[in-house]
Write an enzyme that holds these catalytic residues in place. Structure first.
Site, PDB file in Angstrom:
ATOM      1  N   ASP A   1      -0.005  -5.973   9.030  1.00 40.19           N
ATOM      2  CA  ASP A   1      -1.421  -5.331   9.948  1.00 40.19           C
ATOM      3  C   ASP A   1      -0.992  -5.267  11.606  1.00 40.19           C
ATOM      4  OD1 ASP A   1      -1.722  -3.775   7.319  1.00 40.19           O
ATOM      5  OD2 ASP A   1      -4.303  -5.218   7.758  1.00 40.19           O
TER       6      ASP A   1
ATOM      7  N   HIS B   1       0.101  -0.365  10.473  1.00 42.26           N
ATOM      8  CA  HIS B   1       0.851  -1.270  10.147  1.00 42.26           C
ATOM      9  C   HIS B   1       2.525  -1.467  10.768  1.00 42.26           C
ATOM     10  CE1 HIS B   1      -0.084  -0.658   5.514  1.00 42.26           C
ATOM     11  NE2 HIS B   1      -0.797  -1.499   6.448  1.00 42.26           N
TER      12      HIS B   1
ATOM     13  N   GLU C   1       0.720  -1.156  -0.514  1.00 40.04           N
ATOM     14  CA  GLU C   1      -0.233  -0.343   0.229  1.00 40.04           C
ATOM     15  C   GLU C   1       0.696   1.587   0.033  1.00 40.04           C
ATOM     16  OE1 GLU C   1      -2.246  -1.207   3.792  1.00 40.04           O
ATOM     17  OE2 GLU C   1      -3.591  -2.337   2.651  1.00 40.04           O
TER      18      GLU C   1
END
EC number: 5.3.1.25
Length: 591
Positions: free
Chosen positions: A361, A528, A337
């Site tokens: 995550d 994260h 991401e």
């Protein structure tokens, strides 16, 4: 294209310049300290790429300005990025110190009684502090005899910690972060801050639209022979897991093959964009063959790519791992991401250890009560106070399955130069590739699914940017834990059982953010985090101090914290010292 040389460590033997007996009596001892330091570093340390660290020793001992200048000229010509000054005696403080403001520097003053190495150390550090050029102090705990050429364990620990962190600083300088795409789903870490990279890390940001990846795939700007090799390798090693999609979203064999091919092409093209590929020049694609000099990258993916093309999970997982169809090799650093701040934490961990990094995550805190309510079983062992579920959609390095083994046979993640091919194969065998969930990834893809073995020491890190303060670093040392299979299956299924999982138990201190596991989760600064093998928080703290990034949260023992000596002048509480010193000195590469 000429390959960029690796940074070296310069060793500066400094000496009392008085002739007629003083200097002459110290020449051999001083130079031997330099040689011993160089030998230790070259024997014990490697660059992240696996090459041995090379040390450069000044041609002569340094007694004053002239010899200091001659040393600097030699270092400048040999890409010295870090310096260690060594001496067993009194020398002339400000006349002999390394004055380069950007180069990490340490001084080892020999703890002996015959000559005052400690006095020089104190005088030189005072000069560094007064001139605003911080340096690290190395001084043995116990007095040594003048003819003792050994390096005490406490001195060795500081020399190596300083050298590891200093080389990380030098290795990042001048490189780039490849931002492939833009902001992913509003994630703040993908709002790439050019000033942070330039001012704190000495790096550039190369922003490239994802259409460049599309162009390279569509126009075959890649090595077609390598693609066939990659497909054959995947056919041999990939085990496919459960497809949880509804029937109308399941792909047939031909469609799945096309998704696999594109996923492997994404890995190849992102790699080529980062580091270049001479094979492209052979096809007449000279510009594309150069790459972007990227030491780290991030791929936006969601949603502008993934709504119509295969997601980045397979490409990112393979790039972040220590092996692929070309065999065992140095892992890349590619942030899911385009979370550039997590990418920087990955980069730091890789530079410090040479290992692959696990991007995840920080998904769920499971309290002991909640686990027992849901599963009917209590958490025990290191998990007894609760656990954090680290899980993402499948881009974590496959090394994170911990199928590699250390010298004692324990599960671990090794530096890539120590990994055997059978260990790489074991990581692949422990991984399933599950079709991506259509609701998340309309363009398809494959998510890697594995479970990290328990009992492995890890350090979880994260960089955040705070407006008005700048970057900060979070560190949480702990362990992976193994849950009973029935318990794992129940908990894992509540999130997504097609993704890789690590159950993490941070080491608690009973204070502040480490008073309990809930507080660790509650104080984590973003969605994260990164897992680096081992309890290496002390190395992160030293590196952060070099870059002037304060550490806002850690559970590292106080005795292991190693920062420049000038930090002690910024108050008596060591964490407050860190904030005040970082603010006082400002980012390493001030802009």
């Amino acid at each position: 294209m000429k390959k960029i040389s690796l940074p070296k460590i310069g060793i500066r033997p400094v000496i009392d310049g008085r002739r007629m007996g003083v200097r002459e009596s110290l020449e051999a001892q001083t130079m031997n300290m330099a040689k011993a330091t160089a030998a230790l570093i070259s024997e014990k340390l490697r660059h992240a790429c696996g090459a041995r660290v090379e040390c450069v020793i000044a041609d002569t001992c340094i007694a004053g300005m002239a010899e200091s200048a001659a040393c600097e000229e030699k270092f400048s010509s040999q890409n010295v990025g870090v310096t260690i000054t060594v001496t067993p005696c009194w020398c002339y403080g400000s006349e002999t110190i390394d004055m380069d403001p950007l180069r990490p520097k340490a001084i080892w003053g020999f703890n002996g009684t015959e000559r005052p190495g400690a006095v020089y150390l104190a005088a030189a550090l005072a000069a560094h502090s007064q001139k605003g050029i911080p340096a690290f102090s190395i001084y043995g705990h116990d007095v040594q005899d003048a003819d003792d050429t050994s390096i005490p364990a406490d001195v060795e620990e500081k020399l190596l910690r300083f050298a590891r962190a200093g080389l990380a600083v030098a290795s990042m300088k001048g490189k780039s972060y490849l931002s492939l795409g833009g902001v992913s789903m509003g994630i703040a870490g993908s709002i790439v801050d050019h000033n942070f990279f330039e001012s704190w890390l000495g790096m550039k940001v190369q922003a490239v639209d994802m259409t460049e990846l599309r162009r390279r795939i569509d126009q075959k700007i890649y090595d077609e022979t390598e693609l066939e090799m990659a497909l054959a390798w995947a056919d041999k090693h990939f085990r496919y897991g459960e497809d949880q999609n509804a029937e109308q979203y399941k792909r047939n064999e031909t469609q799945s093959r096309a998704v696999l091919k594109e996923s492997l092409l994404m890995a190849m093209c992102i790699r080529d964009m980062m580091q270049g590929n001479p094979k492209l020049a052979e096809k007449g694609l000279v510009e594309e063959s150069l790459g972007y000099n990227a030491i780290a990258a991030g791929f936006q993916g969601q949603r502008h790519w993934t709504d119509q093309y295969p997601n980045g999970d397979t490409a990112e997982a393979l790039l972040n791992s220590s092996f692929d169809w070309n065999g065992v090799r140095e892992p890349f650093v590619v942030a899911t991401e385009n979370d550039s701040l997590n990418g920087v934490a990955m980069l730091m961990g890789h530079q410090l250890t040479g290992t692959a990094q696990v991007f995840a995550d920080v998904r769920t805190y499971w309290s002991p009560d909640a686990v027992e309510r849901v599963t009917g079983q209590p958490l025990t062992g290191r998990a007894e106070h609760g656990i954090i579920h680290l899980i993402n959609s499948g881009s974590a390095a496959l090394d994170g399955s911990c199928q590699q083994r250390d010298a004692q046979g324990n599960p671990t993640m090794k530096p890539h130069w120590e990994i055997e091919q059978n260990e790489a194969d074991a990581c692949l065998a422990a991984t399933e590739w599950c079709p991506a969930i259509h609701e998340y990834f309309r363009g398809g893809g494959f998510s890697s699914r594995f479970l990290t073995e328990g009992g492995v020491p890890f350090t979880m890190t994260r960089v955040n940017i705070i407006k008005g303060l700048g970057p900060v670093l979070q560190i949480a040392e702990g362990w992976s834990v193994a849950l009973p299979k029935a318990m794992h299956d129940q908990l894992d299924a509540r999130t997504n059982s097609t993704w890789p999982t690590t159950w993490f138990a941070p080491r608690l201190t009973g204070k502040g953010p480490f008073s309990d596991v809930y507080s660790v989760m509650a104080n984590w600064g973003a969605n994260h985090g990164v897992l680096t093998i081992g309890h290496v928080g002390a190395d992160f703290i030293t590196l952060a101090a070099m870059l002037r990034i304060p550490v806002c949260m850690h559970n590292v023992e106080a005795a292991k914290i190693y920062r420049p000596s000038a930090w002690a002048a910024h108050g008596m509480d060591i964490e407050g010292q860190d904030y005040r010193a970082c603010q006082n000195y400002g980012p390493l590469y001030k802009r």
